[in-house]
Design a protein around this motif. Structure first.
Motif, mmCIF file in Angstrom:
data_model
loop_
_atom_site.group_PDB
_atom_site.id
_atom_site.type_symbol
_atom_site.label_atom_id
_atom_site.label_comp_id
_atom_site.label_asym_id
_atom_site.label_seq_id
_atom_site.Cartn_x
_atom_site.Cartn_y
_atom_site.Cartn_z
ATOM 1 N N TRP A 57 13.707 32.880 53.870
ATOM 2 C CA TRP A 57 13.159 34.190 53.529
ATOM 3 C C TRP A 57 13.848 35.273 54.358
ATOM 4 N N ASN A 58 14.425 36.240 53.654
ATOM 5 C CA ASN A 58 15.103 37.364 54.312
ATOM 6 C C ASN A 58 16.154 36.899 55.320
ATOM 7 N N GLY A 59 16.879 35.881 54.948
ATOM 8 C CA GLY A 59 17.946 35.386 55.811
ATOM 9 C C GLY A 59 17.479 34.514 56.963
ATOM 10 N N VAL A 60 16.177 34.277 57.050
ATOM 11 C CA VAL A 60 15.637 33.454 58.139
ATOM 12 C C VAL A 60 15.186 32.112 57.562
ATOM 13 N N THR A 61 15.560 31.035 58.233
ATOM 14 C CA THR A 61 15.156 29.686 57.812
ATOM 15 C C THR A 61 14.159 29.128 58.811
ATOM 16 N N SER A 62 13.048 28.633 58.309
ATOM 17 C CA SER A 62 12.034 28.047 59.186
ATOM 18 C C SER A 62 11.408 26.837 58.495
ATOM 19 N N LEU A 63 10.785 25.968 59.283
ATOM 20 C CA LEU A 63 10.111 24.803 58.718
ATOM 21 C C LEU A 63 8.703 25.200 58.270
ATOM 22 N N GLN A 64 8.244 24.608 57.196
ATOM 23 C CA GLN A 64 6.888 24.876 56.746
ATOM 24 C C GLN A 64 6.283 23.607 56.153
ATOM 25 N N LEU A 65 4.969 23.573 56.083
ATOM 26 C CA LEU A 65 4.248 22.457 55.486
ATOM 27 C C LEU A 65 4.008 22.779 54.018
ATOM 28 N N MET A 66 4.370 21.846 53.148
ATOM 29 C CA MET A 66 4.082 21.982 51.719
ATOM 30 C C MET A 66 2.825 21.154 51.456
ATOM 31 N N LEU A 67 1.698 21.843 51.322
ATOM 32 C CA LEU A 67 0.406 21.168 51.225
ATOM 33 C C LEU A 67 0.236 20.456 49.888
ATOM 34 N N LYS A 68 -0.196 19.214 49.952
ATOM 35 C CA LYS A 68 -0.518 18.450 48.743
ATOM 36 C C LYS A 68 -2.014 18.488 48.467
ATOM 37 N N ASP A 69 -2.826 18.493 49.550
ATOM 38 C CA ASP A 69 -4.276 18.537 49.405
ATOM 39 C C ASP A 69 -4.902 18.832 50.769
ATOM 40 N N LEU A 70 -6.119 19.338 50.742
ATOM 41 C CA LEU A 70 -6.909 19.580 51.954
ATOM 42 C C LEU A 70 -8.277 18.942 51.770
ATOM 43 N N LYS A 71 -8.882 18.498 52.871
ATOM 44 C CA LYS A 71 -10.271 18.040 52.783
ATOM 45 C C LYS A 71 -10.962 18.229 54.128
ATOM 46 N N GLU A 72 -12.270 18.183 54.094
ATOM 47 C CA GLU A 72 -13.051 18.394 55.303
ATOM 48 C C GLU A 72 -12.776 17.306 56.338
ATOM 49 N N GLU A 73 -12.925 17.675 57.598
ATOM 50 C CA GLU A 73 -12.760 16.699 58.679
ATOM 51 C C GLU A 73 -13.838 15.632 58.555
ATOM 52 N N GLU A 74 -13.442 14.392 58.693
ATOM 53 C CA GLU A 74 -14.407 13.290 58.581
ATOM 54 C C GLU A 74 -15.119 13.066 59.911
#
Length: 586
Positions: free
Chosen positions: A569-586
């Motif tokens: 983005w805008n010439g800057v490269t960074s790592l990111q998480l691509m979320l597949k799913d979220l759920k409540e903490e067990e």
């Protein structure tokens, strides 16, 4: 989006929410094996775990995996009938016969035809190409195609990505003095066509070491054998691998063995020196280096669009064109076809969803829909769209001549080909794979087939396969995600079936308060995640997860399933998480 469709979409979305995605955490591999590989390769334990899970336990196995070598391709003459196929091609050339290269109208078929025809034309002029008309001829070898060959004094047809079930048509061609060489990868029936040579590693009597090649892959083995027989250096075949990699990606075959080798080196060709047709497509993109995922979602749909909206020969002409300027004209036309295809599949998907709702079939075990004016070229895409909404085996029918034709798609783990076989009393013709197939039937058998298919699936599909799953390779601390970690992770590519992009899960996560639904319809979720382990903030995006915002906005901790990717983005490269799913903490 129409108001009616919008309401339908909300109903469907609510059903998907009620059927929460299952998280399937793979068993942890043996600690001793992980520690041994971690030390041998000098990599972190999470990376070593991934490799051991994929059967890579030694330094040598890792070297073979990370550095796929063209020298490890199998001898093509190990494939049954390969010697007969090569001899027949040599005879045709020696006798100055006319050869026709015949293939299906999808990506695998059109790349196969472009591969074989361009290779033969590099040293022999009397070569024609033929792609059947989706509407007049349908899938596979056709009588019209054979008649065309006869009328044009063609005595040898090389059929690619089709033909393994063309018993009657090969016999018909033989009566007209036309020989067949079949290069296919679909499952054979009880009988093999009486062709000069039938190359199909899925034949029961074929002992070729790898049986997961796509149609273009089988075609490549044939040109490899021809080249070997005439003493041509293998290096001269490498430029054809951009076509093979495209077919492997589009046909969703396992990314193992020879497929991994061919895709790995084909991607190198695509990124370094692609043929003009592929270069013309890439020029329209804002990407410096393409991955196999880009091939699946960017290149393949455009090649497919020609066969879906016009005729598959447009794709063959694009992929065979040697002049970049002319290729750009073809690519521009195909880009328009692709845009038209998108509009059409959206419209038909709306109509199909309406049909399911009006017929009160939301709780069925299958989706089977039909409308006579639906465009045959996009019904496969619509079937996939319906699975995104109703997670179950799906068939979309349309009128095709005096018959009905359908594309079938399945959910993970369920063999739709076997289910169709169980309904064969009502089917005229069918073929395909475990997860995708095509069929035709008489209009009067549609309702009987629909009832039978629902019954077969209901009685055979396990409950576990009726809910979408996310398969998780292992747990990960977000602090383990470093540039070096991602660099090594990326070298596990190309990803695909049996070598999927690694999915991780992490616990004890919180939103930093700036998370929000994004997109014009707020259907996506953008988060800045705080990990309890190190209090660092990690950027994350979840496409289609906008409805999960209520889970994170309270500030309570949650769990996430995700892949790791780069964001540019805008010439800057960074790592990111691509979320597949979220759920409540067990």
């Amino acid at each position: 989006m129409s108001k009616l469709f919008s309401n339908l979409y909300l109903v469907v979305l609510q059903q998907i929410k009620e059927n929460a995605m299952l998280w399937n955490l793979k068993p942890a591999p043996e600690t001793e094996k992980v520690e041994h590989l971690s030390k041998a390769l000098g990599i972190s334990s999470p990376l070593a775990k991934l490799l051991v899970q994929r059967g890579i336990e030694t330094f040598d196995a890792a070297k073979e995996f990370f550095r796929p070598n063209l020298n490890d391709l199998h001898n093509p003459f190990l494939m049954k009938d390969m010697d007969l196929a090569v001899a027949r091609v040599e005879k045709a050339i020696a006798n100055h016969e006319n050869i026709m290269v015949y293939g299906d109208y999808d990506v695998d078929g059109t790349t196969s035809v472009a591969l074989m025809s361009s290779y033969l034309l590099s040293s022999y002029e009397q070569v024609a190409t033929y792609i059947p008309d989706r509407y007049k001829e349908g899938y596979g070898v056709s009588y019209l195609g054979i008649d065309y060959a006869y009328d044009n004094d063609i005595s040898l047809i090389i059929a690619l990505d089709c033909g393994i079930k063309a018993i009657d048509k090969v016999a018909y061609a033989s009566e007209k003095g036309i020989d067949f060489i079949i290069c296919d990868h679909h499952r054979p029936g009880d009988e093999i066509p009486n062709a000069v040579a039938v190359l199909d590693p899925k034949r029961d009597d074929c002992s070729y070491p790898y049986n997961e090649l796509c149609g273009c892959g089988v075609g490549f083995k044939l040109i490899q054998a021809i080249a070997e027989k005439k003493g041509q250096p293998f290096e001269e075949l490498i430029p054809y691998l951009d076509l093979v990699a495209t077919a492997i990606a589009a046909d969703i075959v396992p990314m193992t063995g020879e497929n991994r080798i061919l895709a790995f080196h084909g991607l190198k060709v695509i990124n370094a020196n692609p043929r003009p047709g592929i270069q013309a497509i890439i020029q329209q993109l804002d990407k410096k280096e393409l991955t196999i995922t880009d091939v699946v979602f960017i290149i393949a749909p455009r090649i497919n669009a020609a066969g879906r909206m016009k005729h598959g020969l447009y794709a063959v002409e694009l992929l065979s064109e040697n002049d970049l300027e002319q290729a750009e004209k073809f690519a521009s036309e195909i880009e328009k076809n692709n845009a038209d295809r998108k509009d059409l599949d959206k419209k038909i998907t709306e109509e199909a969803l309406q049909q399911i709702t009006i017929n009160k079939e939301e709780d069925n075990y299958t989706s089977v829909v039909y409308q006579e004016d639906w465009h045959k070229g996009v019904i496969g895409i619509v079937a996939s769209r319906l699975i995104e909404n109703f997670y179950r085996p799906t068939l979309v029918f349309t009128k095709s001549g005096d018959k009905l034709a359908a594309s079938a798609r399945s959910v993970k783990g369920f063999d739709v080909y076997n289910a169709l076989h169980a309904c064969s009393d009502f089917i005229e013709q069918f073929g395909g794979h475990k997860y995708a197939a095509g069929l035709t039937l008489k209009p009067e058998n549609y309702e009987k087939f629909k009832v039978k298919f629902e019954e077969v699936v209901k009685n055979s599909i396990p409950d576990a396969l009726r809910t979408p799953e996310v398969h998780i390779d292992g747990e990960l601390f977000l602090s383990d995600i470093t540039p070096q970690f991602y660099r090594i992770l990326s070298q596990m590519a190309p990803f695909g079936p049996q070598n999927m992009h690694p999915v991780f899960m992490a616990r004890g996560l919180r939103d930093n308060g700036y998370g929000k639904p994004v997109g014009s319809d707020k259907s996506h979720l953008k988060l800045s995640i705080i990990s309890g382990a190190d209090d660092k903030t990690y950027n994350a995006i979840g496409f289609g997860l906008g409805d999960k915002f209520s889970l994170v906005k309270s500030g309570d901790s949650f769990q996430a399933a995700f892949t790791v990717d780069e964001n540019h983005w805008n010439g800057v490269t960074s790592l990111q998480l691509m979320l597949k799913d979220l759920k409540e903490e067990e």
